[in-house]
Design a protein around this motif. Structure first.
Motif, mmCIF file in Angstrom:
data_model
loop_
_atom_site.group_PDB
_atom_site.id
_atom_site.type_symbol
_atom_site.label_atom_id
_atom_site.label_comp_id
_atom_site.label_asym_id
_atom_site.label_seq_id
_atom_site.Cartn_x
_atom_site.Cartn_y
_atom_site.Cartn_z
ATOM 1 N N ARG A 121 -8.289 3.734 -3.727
ATOM 2 C CA ARG A 121 -7.684 4.968 -3.189
ATOM 3 C C ARG A 121 -8.671 5.694 -2.284
ATOM 4 O O ARG A 121 -9.871 5.631 -2.509
ATOM 5 N N TYR A 175 -9.114 -0.857 5.338
ATOM 6 C CA TYR A 175 -9.570 -1.593 4.169
ATOM 7 C C TYR A 175 -10.521 -2.702 4.589
ATOM 8 O O TYR A 175 -10.235 -3.469 5.505
ATOM 9 N N SER A 198 0.859 -1.188 0.000
ATOM 10 C CA SER A 198 0.000 0.000 0.000
ATOM 11 C C SER A 198 0.895 1.237 0.000
ATOM 12 O O SER A 198 2.065 1.178 0.354
ATOM 13 N N THR A 199 0.310 2.357 -0.412
ATOM 14 C CA THR A 199 1.058 3.614 -0.475
ATOM 15 C C THR A 199 0.398 4.634 0.436
ATOM 16 O O THR A 199 -0.831 4.750 0.462
ATOM 17 N N LEU A 200 1.210 5.364 1.174
ATOM 18 C CA LEU A 200 0.726 6.448 2.025
ATOM 19 C C LEU A 200 1.574 7.676 1.745
ATOM 20 O O LEU A 200 2.800 7.627 1.825
ATOM 21 N N GLN A 230 1.458 11.796 2.945
ATOM 22 C CA GLN A 230 0.789 12.800 3.786
ATOM 23 C C GLN A 230 1.500 14.134 3.659
ATOM 24 O O GLN A 230 2.719 14.191 3.570
ATOM 25 N N GLN A 240 -8.630 9.659 0.080
ATOM 26 C CA GLN A 240 -7.868 10.889 0.379
ATOM 27 C C GLN A 240 -8.537 11.685 1.495
ATOM 28 O O GLN A 240 -9.134 12.723 1.246
ATOM 29 N N SER A 264 -4.082 13.234 3.523
ATOM 30 C CA SER A 264 -3.484 11.906 3.364
ATOM 31 C C SER A 264 -3.970 11.264 2.072
ATOM 32 O O SER A 264 -5.141 11.391 1.713
ATOM 33 N N TYR A 265 -3.066 10.595 1.400
ATOM 34 C CA TYR A 265 -3.400 9.838 0.195
ATOM 35 C C TYR A 265 -3.015 8.386 0.454
ATOM 36 O O TYR A 265 -1.847 8.077 0.685
ATOM 37 N N TYR A 266 -4.009 7.507 0.475
ATOM 38 C CA TYR A 266 -3.779 6.081 0.663
ATOM 39 C C TYR A 266 -4.175 5.366 -0.621
ATOM 40 O O TYR A 266 -5.217 5.662 -1.205
ATOM 41 N N SER A 267 -3.373 4.392 -1.036
ATOM 42 C CA SER A 267 -3.765 3.528 -2.145
ATOM 43 C C SER A 267 -3.346 2.101 -1.815
ATOM 44 O O SER A 267 -2.326 1.884 -1.165
ATOM 45 N N GLN A 268 -4.159 1.169 -2.279
ATOM 46 C CA GLN A 268 -3.924 -0.254 -2.005
ATOM 47 C C GLN A 268 -4.161 -1.025 -3.295
ATOM 48 O O GLN A 268 -5.213 -0.886 -3.916
#
Length: 194
Positions: A98, A134, A55-57, A59, A100, A85-89
């Motif tokens: 994603r 998630y 996953s990507t974080l 901030q 945000q 914050s930007y989260y992607s999985q």
């Protein structure tokens, strides 16, 4: 003729005296204004965060503060904070989910410089934090409110000029049971005239 010269000299001295008094008053007023301005200082930090893997974080935030010196060493003031914050999985099927969320906080602080470069910091903070997690339906964001109380020590760096950097180590004595964050936090920031 001699009487006219005496009257003109008296008028001249009176005008010089009036001008000197007005200069003295404006100088006193300027001193009060500049003294009041020297009591106000500005500061803050720009929180950044990165995390990569499955996953990507990412901030990015902004936390300005405004201090007022009650004494040369003791300050109080407000502080605000915003954190994007930007989260992607990446899922097993290759699809990417994603989210945000935006978190914010507001609070008041006090600081006391006990030596030239070191200070203690106490801060009450009301935080509205967004925590993504998630599920089988994708990302969901849970919000919770926290009443944080941070206590810690700071170190000022840089010359004795108006702009300085600071490092601040804080401990949250009232962490929220809903947060997985560590009660310890490290802040890097700048301040002007602290």
């Amino acid at each position: 003729m001699r009487n006219i010269v005496i009257v003109l000299c008296c008028l001249g001295f009176m005008s010089l005296d009036i001008k000197a008094q007005s200069l003295t008053r404006s100088t006193d007023k300027d001193k009060k204004v500049s003294s009041s301005n020297r009591r106000i200082w500005y500061g803050g930090n720009v929180p950044l965060g990165l995390g990569f893997g499955s996953s990507t974080l990412i901030q990015f935030g902004l936390s300005p503060m405004l201090g007022y010196k009650l004494t040369p060493d003791f300050s109080v003031g407000p502080r605000a904070g915003f954190l994007y914050s930007y989260y992607s999985q990446r899922l097993i099927n290759g699809q990417v989910e994603r989210v945000q969320p935006l978190s914010w906080s507001a609070g008041i602080f006090s600081r006391y410089k006990f030596v030239d470069r070191f200070f203690v910091h106490a801060e009450y903070e009301y935080a509205n934090e967004a925590v993504p997690y998630y599920t089988s339906n994708g990302f969901e964001v849970q919000r919770y409110n926290a009443n944080n109380m941070h206590l810690g020590l700071g170190l000022l760096q840089g010359g004795g000029g108006a702009m300085r950097s600071e490092i601040l180590l804080l401990y949250n004595v009232n962490p929220s049971p809903l947060s997985s964050k560590s009660p310890l936090s490290l802040r890097f920031g700048l301040n002007w005239h602290f």
